[in-house]
Motif scaffolding. Sequence first.
Motif, short mmCIF file in Angstrom:
data_model
loop_
_atom_site.label_atom_id
_atom_site.label_comp_id
_atom_site.label_asym_id
_atom_site.label_seq_id
_atom_site.Cartn_x
_atom_site.Cartn_y
_atom_site.Cartn_z
N GLU A 179 22.49 -21.52 -37.09
CA GLU A 179 21.91 -20.26 -37.58
C GLU A 179 20.78 -19.81 -36.66
OE1 GLU A 179 20.91 -20.75 -41.66
OE2 GLU A 179 20.22 -18.70 -41.92
N ASP A 223 24.61 -16.39 -39.10
CA ASP A 223 25.13 -17.74 -39.31
C ASP A 223 26.39 -17.92 -38.49
OD1 ASP A 223 24.53 -17.62 -42.93
OD2 ASP A 223 23.17 -18.02 -41.24
N HIS A 247 17.26 -25.77 -45.88
CA HIS A 247 18.26 -24.76 -45.55
C HIS A 247 18.99 -24.32 -46.80
CE1 HIS A 247 22.58 -23.81 -44.56
NE2 HIS A 247 21.94 -22.91 -43.83
N ILE A 248 19.20 -23.01 -46.93
CA ILE A 248 19.95 -22.47 -48.06
C ILE A 248 21.37 -22.18 -47.61
CG2 ILE A 248 20.12 -20.57 -49.74
CD1 ILE A 248 17.08 -20.15 -49.30
N GLY A 250 14.14 -21.88 -47.23
CA GLY A 250 15.20 -21.58 -46.29
C GLY A 250 14.74 -21.29 -44.88
N VAL A 251 15.73 -21.04 -44.04
CA VAL A 251 15.47 -20.68 -42.64
C VAL A 251 14.88 -19.28 -42.58
CG1 VAL A 251 16.50 -20.49 -40.35
CG2 VAL A 251 17.46 -22.12 -41.99
N CYS A 252 15.40 -18.40 -43.45
CA CYS A 252 14.85 -17.04 -43.50
C CYS A 252 13.39 -17.04 -43.93
CB CYS A 252 15.69 -16.18 -44.44
SG CYS A 252 17.36 -15.85 -43.84
N GLY A 253 13.09 -17.87 -44.93
CA GLY A 253 11.70 -17.95 -45.38
C GLY A 253 10.79 -18.49 -44.29
N ILE A 300 15.23 -14.59 -51.56
CA ILE A 300 14.70 -15.77 -50.86
C ILE A 300 13.17 -15.66 -50.80
CG2 ILE A 300 14.65 -17.16 -48.76
CD1 ILE A 300 17.39 -16.09 -48.03
N GLY A 357 26.12 -13.27 -49.72
CA GLY A 357 24.83 -13.84 -49.35
C GLY A 357 23.93 -13.91 -50.57
N CYS A 358 23.09 -14.92 -50.63
CA CYS A 358 22.21 -15.04 -51.80
C CYS A 358 21.27 -13.84 -51.83
CB CYS A 358 21.43 -16.35 -51.75
SG CYS A 358 20.43 -16.58 -50.28
N TRP A 374 28.31 -14.71 -40.30
CA TRP A 374 27.58 -13.94 -41.31
C TRP A 374 26.42 -13.27 -40.59
CZ3 TRP A 374 23.01 -12.68 -43.55
CH2 TRP A 374 23.05 -12.11 -44.82
N CYS A 424 24.54 -20.47 -48.04
CA CYS A 424 25.31 -19.44 -48.75
C CYS A 424 26.80 -19.69 -48.56
CB CYS A 424 24.94 -18.06 -48.25
SG CYS A 424 23.24 -17.61 -48.66
N TYR A 476 17.51 -9.61 -44.48
CA TYR A 476 16.76 -9.83 -45.72
C TYR A 476 15.47 -9.05 -45.59
CZ TYR A 476 19.95 -13.31 -47.58
OH TYR A 476 21.07 -13.93 -48.11
N ASP A 531 19.39 -12.37 -40.02
CA ASP A 531 19.97 -13.70 -40.15
C ASP A 531 21.40 -13.67 -39.63
OD1 ASP A 531 20.94 -15.76 -43.04
OD2 ASP A 531 20.67 -16.27 -40.93
N1 SME Z 1 20.83 -19.75 -44.62
C1 SME Z 1 19.75 -18.85 -45.02
C2 SME Z 1 20.08 -18.14 -46.32
C3 SME Z 1 20.85 -16.86 -46.17
S1 SME Z 1 22.61 -17.18 -46.24
O1 SME Z 1 22.85 -18.01 -45.05
C4 SME Z 1 23.31 -15.61 -45.87
C5 SME Z 1 18.44 -19.61 -45.20
O2 SME Z 1 18.44 -20.85 -45.19
O3 SME Z 1 17.39 -18.95 -45.37
#
Ligand code: SME
Length: 153
Positions: free
Chosen positions: A105, A124, A95-96, A72-75, A67, A63-64, A41, A98, A45, A122
Motif C-alpha cells: 500500500e 492498495d 493496518h486496516i 491504519g496506514v491512512c491514519g 478511519i 472501502g471502509c 484499490w 478492507c 479519505y 490511498d
Molecule cells: N488499508 C487502509 C484502509 C483503507 S482500505 O485499504 C481501502 C488503512 O490501513 O488505513
Amino acid sequence: MVDYNALKARINALTEGEHDAVALMATLACELHHSDARFDWTGFYRVTAPGLLKIGPYQGGHGCLVIPFERGVCGACARTGDVQLVADVEAFEGHIACSSSTRSEIVLPVRDAAGALIAVLDIDSDQPDAFTPADAEALGRILDVVFARRSLT
Ligand code: SME
C-alpha cells in the motif's frame, strides 16, 4: 507500469478549470486506478472533522467508511503528514484490511493551497512491495498540481 508524464497531462486536461474537490478526487481515482495494473484499490479519505477521515471517491472493492487518525496506514499518513510506503501490509501494525487480497500500500497526504491536510490518497496492491519512492514522488506531484495549486470549493 504507468507513464506518469502522460497520466499527468491527461489529468491536467480533464481537470482544467475545475475547482470542486469531490469532482477532482473522482477524476483522479478513476484515471489513477486504470493507469496501472498494480493499483487494485485507489481512492481518497477526506478529513471531515478533527482527527477523522471519511471515505471519498474511489475505485475498486468496498472501502471502509470511517478511519480515525489513530488507526491504519491512512491514519498514520494523516497523523504524521508523511507518505506511507508499505511493502508488506501484514507487517504494518494496525493496518486496516478492507480486502484480504491486499499485500502492499501507498498513502499520500493531500493538501490544499494553504497547506492544510484535506484528504489522503490511498492505493492498495495485491502485489507485494508494489510501490517505490518514484511512485511517491510522481503521485505527490500530481496531487500538488490538482489540489494545492488551485482554489477548491
Ligand atoms: N488499508 C487502509 C484502509 C483503507 S482500505 O485499504 C481501502 C488503512 O490501513 O488505513
